[in-house]
Design a protein around this motif. Structure first.
Motif, short mmCIF file in Angstrom:
data_model
loop_
_atom_site.label_atom_id
_atom_site.label_comp_id
_atom_site.label_asym_id
_atom_site.label_seq_id
_atom_site.Cartn_x
_atom_site.Cartn_y
_atom_site.Cartn_z
N PHE A 152 0.84 -1.19 0.00
CA PHE A 152 0.00 0.00 0.00
C PHE A 152 0.88 1.24 0.00
O PHE A 152 0.39 2.36 0.08
N LYS A 155 0.34 4.35 -2.08
CA LYS A 155 -0.79 5.20 -1.72
C LYS A 155 -0.33 6.42 -0.94
O LYS A 155 -0.73 7.53 -1.22
N PHE A 267 -2.97 -1.99 -2.09
CA PHE A 267 -3.32 -0.98 -3.09
C PHE A 267 -2.61 -1.25 -4.42
O PHE A 267 -2.76 -0.48 -5.36
N ASN A 268 -1.78 -2.30 -4.48
CA ASN A 268 -0.92 -2.49 -5.66
C ASN A 268 -1.60 -3.27 -6.79
O ASN A 268 -0.98 -4.08 -7.47
N LYS A 273 -8.77 -2.58 -4.62
CA LYS A 273 -7.97 -2.35 -3.42
C LYS A 273 -8.76 -2.79 -2.20
O LYS A 273 -9.99 -2.93 -2.25
N GLU A 275 -9.11 -2.08 2.03
CA GLU A 275 -8.80 -1.21 3.16
C GLU A 275 -9.58 -1.64 4.39
O GLU A 275 -10.60 -2.33 4.28
#
Length: 321
Positions: A152, A155, A267-268, A273, A275
């Motif tokens: 992540f 980000k 997030f890659n 994504k 969270e």
């Protein structure tokens, strides 16, 4: 049908049973035949891909939004009919085993993941073609783990800095009978799979109502396709704290254990994504619940042996006549 069984298997490379960029993916394809069998082609493929799909109703029309990305694709030919169609390649009767080997590209790729409207999969497929009308297929997925310690990080670099820092937030709610102030703190923002994090809530209840804190772990999956965005949210309830009577105050601490199988934050991937948030809500009778959410980053936990999913091997039985 002379082909009685077809399966594809891979060799484990570590204790976790997961592959990562740069690893060698090797294994074998097994074929069992009842007699000598002619084939046109026989091959095994390795593929890594991400795919997002969902449907939306627009008036009387159902619109499909989809997107996909291929991370790698390799093909290893075991047997190939050199004369293009006369079935000149032969598989002998009985059990036949064919080894294969691929090198997974050493580039950043997301870990295996399956969400509400999308998934990231890494798989092996074997195809055995006897004729245009007779094709045998089998598939198995293998677990893949990104090499990025912080998938992540792109980000925000500030996320990495704040992983071990305490998190704080305050909310003041106004009611006709007074105010309720809620102060929430968590031990840290970064927590590994299988570990626990302490969350404290201080409630200053200057109203005439009794309020009760409730604790949640919130998961948020985001999917993107054709410039559209769709979000799936899921709240995991972890219990309630002590009630706070009117005109009083109380501090409650709740320990929230992160399930070891919960997928880590990432997030890659360009089309999805994952969270998380820690949520504390106050249960106020007949009124809207005041809510505080704190950021939470779930990190990869300690290695655990991988449990294989059932393989889709194919057994054929002879048809009557």
């Amino acid at each position: 049908m002379t082909v009685r069984h077809l399966s594809v298997d891979y060799d484990k490379v570590n204790e976790r049973g997961c592959f990562s960029p740069g690893d060698i993916l090797s294994g074998k394809v097994t074929v069992v035949t009842s007699k000598e069998t002619k084939v046109q082609s026989f091959l095994v493929r390795a593929k890594g891909k991400a795919k997002v799909t969902w449907h939306e109703q627009e008036g009387q029309t159902t619109v499909v939004h989809s997107n996909k990305k291929k991370y790698f694709y390799f093909e290893h030919i075991i047997l190939q009919d050199k004369k293009k169609g006369d079935g000149s390649e032969i598989i002998g009767p009985g059990r036949n085993v064919y080894p294969f080997s691929f090198v997974i590209p050493n580039v950043d790729m997301p870990s295996s993941f399956e969400g509400k409207w999308g998934k990231i999969t890494y798989s092996l497929r074997a195809h055995l073609t006897q004729s245009i009308w007779l094709v045998h297929k089998t598939k198995t997925e293998f677990p893949f783990l990104t090499k990025s310690e912080f998938p992540f990080a792109s980000k925000s670099e500030m996320i990495i800095i704040g992983l071990k820092e305490q998190q704080y937030a305050t909310r003041i709610s106004f009611y006709g009978s007074g105010t309720v102030t809620m102060n929430v703190a968590s031990e840290k923002m970064g927590i590994k799979q299988g570990e626990a994090v302490g969350v404290s809530v201080e409630v200053l209840n200057n109203s005439t109502r009794t309020v009760t804190p409730k604790f949640y772990l919130c998961e948020k999956q985001t999917f993107v396709a054709e410039s559209k965005r769709r979000v799936h949210a899921n709240d995991m309830f972890f219990g309630t704290g002590d009630s706070v009577p009117a005109q009083s105050s109380r501090t409650t601490t709740k320990v929230i254990s992160i399930p070891p199988q919960l997928p880590p934050t990432f997030f890659n991937c360009c089309m999805m994504k994952l969270e998380y948030r820690l949520k504390v809500a106050l249960d106020v009778p007949l009124l809207t619940e005041p809510v505080i959410k704190l950021p939470l980053v779930i990190l990869l936990g300690a290695p655990k042996p991988h449990q294989h999913k059932p393989k889709r091997s194919i057994w054929f039985r002879k048809l009557p006549g």
